[in-house]
Scaffold this motif. Structure first.
Motif, PDB file in Angstrom:
ATOM      1  N   GLN A  30      14.957  28.199  54.065  1.00  0.00           N
ATOM      2  CA  GLN A  30      16.408  27.988  54.240  1.00  0.00           C
ATOM      3  C   GLN A  30      16.898  26.879  53.316  1.00  0.00           C
ATOM      4  N   ASN A  90      17.383  40.093  51.230  1.00  0.00           N
ATOM      5  CA  ASN A  90      18.183  40.780  52.257  1.00  0.00           C
ATOM      6  C   ASN A  90      17.908  40.288  53.673  1.00  0.00           C
ATOM      7  N   ASP A 135      25.420  32.179  58.763  1.00  0.00           N
ATOM      8  CA  ASP A 135      24.586  33.033  59.630  1.00  0.00           C
ATOM      9  C   ASP A 135      24.816  34.520  59.413  1.00  0.00           C
ATOM     10  N   SER A 136      26.087  34.856  59.144  1.00  0.00           N
ATOM     11  CA  SER A 136      26.447  36.279  59.098  1.00  0.00           C
ATOM     12  C   SER A 136      26.151  36.908  57.737  1.00  0.00           C
ATOM     13  N   GLN A 137      25.624  36.103  56.804  1.00  0.00           N
ATOM     14  CA  GLN A 137      25.356  36.632  55.467  1.00  0.00           C
ATOM     15  C   GLN A 137      23.858  36.555  55.156  1.00  0.00           C
ATOM     16  N   THR A 138      23.405  37.485  54.331  1.00  0.00           N
ATOM     17  CA  THR A 138      21.993  37.449  53.927  1.00  0.00           C
ATOM     18  C   THR A 138      21.792  36.304  52.920  1.00  0.00           C
ATOM     19  N   ASN A 145      24.657  34.669  50.631  1.00  0.00           N
ATOM     20  CA  ASN A 145      24.942  33.229  50.684  1.00  0.00           C
ATOM     21  C   ASN A 145      25.014  32.636  49.286  1.00  0.00           C
ATOM     22  N   PHE A 184      18.362  37.514  56.766  1.00  0.00           N
ATOM     23  CA  PHE A 184      19.378  36.575  57.245  1.00  0.00           C
ATOM     24  C   PHE A 184      18.725  35.195  57.436  1.00  0.00           C
ATOM     25  N   SER A 225      18.378  33.289  59.834  1.00  0.00           N
ATOM     26  CA  SER A 225      17.561  33.137  61.049  1.00  0.00           C
ATOM     27  C   SER A 225      16.196  33.819  60.900  1.00  0.00           C
ATOM     28  N   GLU A 226      16.051  34.635  59.852  1.00  0.00           N
ATOM     29  CA  GLU A 226      14.789  35.372  59.688  1.00  0.00           C
ATOM     30  C   GLU A 226      13.821  34.684  58.722  1.00  0.00           C
TER      31      GLU A 226
END
Lengths: 258, 249
Positions: free
Chosen positions: A144, A133, A91-94, A98, A135, A137-138
């Motif tokens: 994904q 760039n 989650d914390s990485q683009t 990843n 994330f 969640s975007e």
């Protein structure tokens, strides 16, 4: 090639896998199918080594995982790529970070080489620069999954595992993901094991299929043989949908005409 | 049953810590994570530390003045009591109990969410020691940041007392400033920092433990978070008695 021999696994005295043997060939998409709760995921996690089996052998090109020491298993896992049911992107990485993550952890590539490899892998799964760039969640579920495939192939794995790759995806996107998995498997001659209960996937990419019923291997074959099986459990599974009953009926009519 | 459960937790916690305190797979990745965690766990807690310390320092000054109105007591006693309470107990123990809520729940929920969304499994499949990769930077970062937070809390608390004393005229500026310097023992600061280091380790490691072994769904991550806060608070209080007995007795 991955070969499993007489694999048993139990949890708290309850046998979840019973005497399962199978061969998963390289360059082919090998499917493990079965109803929910049949033991598919436990089997896959046992093959990867996330679960320690009670007895049996799991051979990665002759290397038996249960006999291996922790450091050797760790080394072996760098040859493994995995696509998780929920993608499991960090989650914390683009998206770009990843995909570069395994490269940063295990390769001695320069930053430029890593970026080139990242671009290649994301390009291979048809994700363009506009997603790099963003994330997880975007981006959409299908994107994904594609990003997760890109991450899985970043280190050129010899073995690829896909756990329910189509869960939560629409039929069209599922088809794209299935075809991508098949193409990558053939292109890089990877041993791919896909865990699914999606009959569309079975019919699309099922070159070698094992059917698990209550922790036991109940049937083995390919997508062309699946409709002709006399195995009742398999037929219950396959023909749960009216669509496949109609497909079989149509096939029977065509065969009788011929 | 309770004893067995406690023993089981101790065993699991110990084995997790053994996995955490090993050489990182890549030092480069560790040193990339460390400043991020220092910012998230330390710097981001600065606001709450400043707000709470200022107000507690102020309230402590008012209450001390109210309870030490005896003319036989020296005028500087308000500043003295405020200082010693802040240095000995508030800025280390009480502040860490508050941070157990903020940082503990943050760490447990972050790691717990990674567990239930299979991100930890993804790390394991890649051949990464997930416990070491995720937890070690958090523990080291929080242990490094806590002395700064404690010292800031002490300074800000004393300043809060000064402000309320001067502006509400309950204690004169000179009496308060004399009081906070009178019979000052630097050892109290050392004692407070030693305690806070232990508490920081407890907060980060216990929260990581509950997060790492959480399973199920969002509800279970919430439970893990609650358990992390409750149990780390209990452990902070227990270790406070042990350390105080060892260092001050």
């Amino acid at each position: 090639m991955i070969e499993i021999q007489n694999v048993y696994k139990s949890f708290d005295g309850k046998n979840v896998l019973k005497n399962i043997s199978a061969i998963f060939e390289s360059g082919k998409t090998n499917l493990i199918i079965g109803q929910s709760g049949s033991g598919k995921t436990v089997l896959m996690k046992s093959i990867i080594g996330l679960h320690r089996i009670d007895s049996g052998k799991i051979l990665y090109d002759g290397r038996n995982i249960p006999d291996m020491q922790f450091m050797k298993i760790k080394k072996l896992r760098q040859e493994v790529g995995m696509l998780f049911q929920g993608s499991a992107l960090f989650d914390s990485q683009t998206v770009a970070q990843n995909v570069m993550f395994p490269l940063e952890m295990f390769s001695n590539m320069t930053q430029i080489d890593m970026e080139n490899r990242m671009k290649f892998c994301l390009g291979r799964v048809n994700l363009d620069e506009s997603t790099y760039n963003l994330f997880p969640s975007e981006i959409s579920g299908g994107m994904q999954k594609r990003a997760a495939i890109a991450r899985a192939i970043a280190l050129n794995p010899r073995y690829l595992f896909c756990d329910e790759p189509n869960s939560g995806l629409d039929p069209l996107t599922s088809l794209v993901i299935d075809r991508l998995i098949k193409e990558i498997t053939e292109e890089y001659d990877i041993t791919t094991i896909v865990n699914t209960h999606d009959m569309n996937s079975v019919m699309e990419i099922g070159e070698n299929i094992i059917f698990i019923k209550s922790g036991e291997k109940a049937w083995e074959g390919n997508r062309h043989q699946i409709f002709d099986s006399n195995n009742d459990s398999l037929n219950d599974f396959v023909f749960a949908s009216d669509l496949y009953k109609k497909v079989k009926a149509t096939n029977n009519i065509q065969e009788s005409k011929q | 049953m309770i004893t067995l459960s406690i023993l089981k937790h101790i065993g699991s916690y110990t084995s997790l810590m053994l996995r955490v305190f090993t050489k990182p797979d890549r030092w480069r990745m560790f040193f990339r994570q460390l400043p991020k965690e220092m910012e998230k766990l330390g710097l981001d807690s600065l606001g709450i530390v400043i707000i709470i310390s200022t107000f507690i320092g102020a309230i402590m000054t008012i209450q001390t003045k109210l309870n030490t109105s005896d003319p036989l007591l020296p005028k500087y006693s308000t500043g003295l009591v405020t200082r010693d309470t802040l240095l000995l107990e508030f800025s280390s123990t009480i502040m860490c109990l508050i941070l157990a809520g903020k940082v503990g729940s943050n760490v447990a929920s972050e790691i717990g969410s990674m567990r239930i969304s299979e991100q930890i499994d993804a790390l394991e499949v890649m051949g990464i020691n997930s416990a070491n990769y995720l937890i070690l930077p958090k523990i080291i970062a929080f242990v490094l940041m806590i002395p700064c937070l404690v010292i800031i809390s002490m300074a800000v608390g004393l300043f809060g007392g000064y402000l309320v004393g001067v502006f509400s005229d309950i204690v004169s500026q000179n009496d308060y400033l004399f009081g906070i310097q009178y019979m000052f023992q630097p050892f109290y600061i050392f004692y407070s920092i030693v305690k806070s280091l232990v508490f920081a380790f407890i907060i980060a490691s216990v929260a990581s433990y509950y997060g790492f072994y959480s399973y199920g769904g969002a509800l279970d991550v919430g439970k893990a978070s609650t358990n992390a806060v409750v149990n780390s608070s209990i452990l902070i209080l227990l270790s406070n008695i042990v350390i105080t007995n060892f260092m001050l007795n």
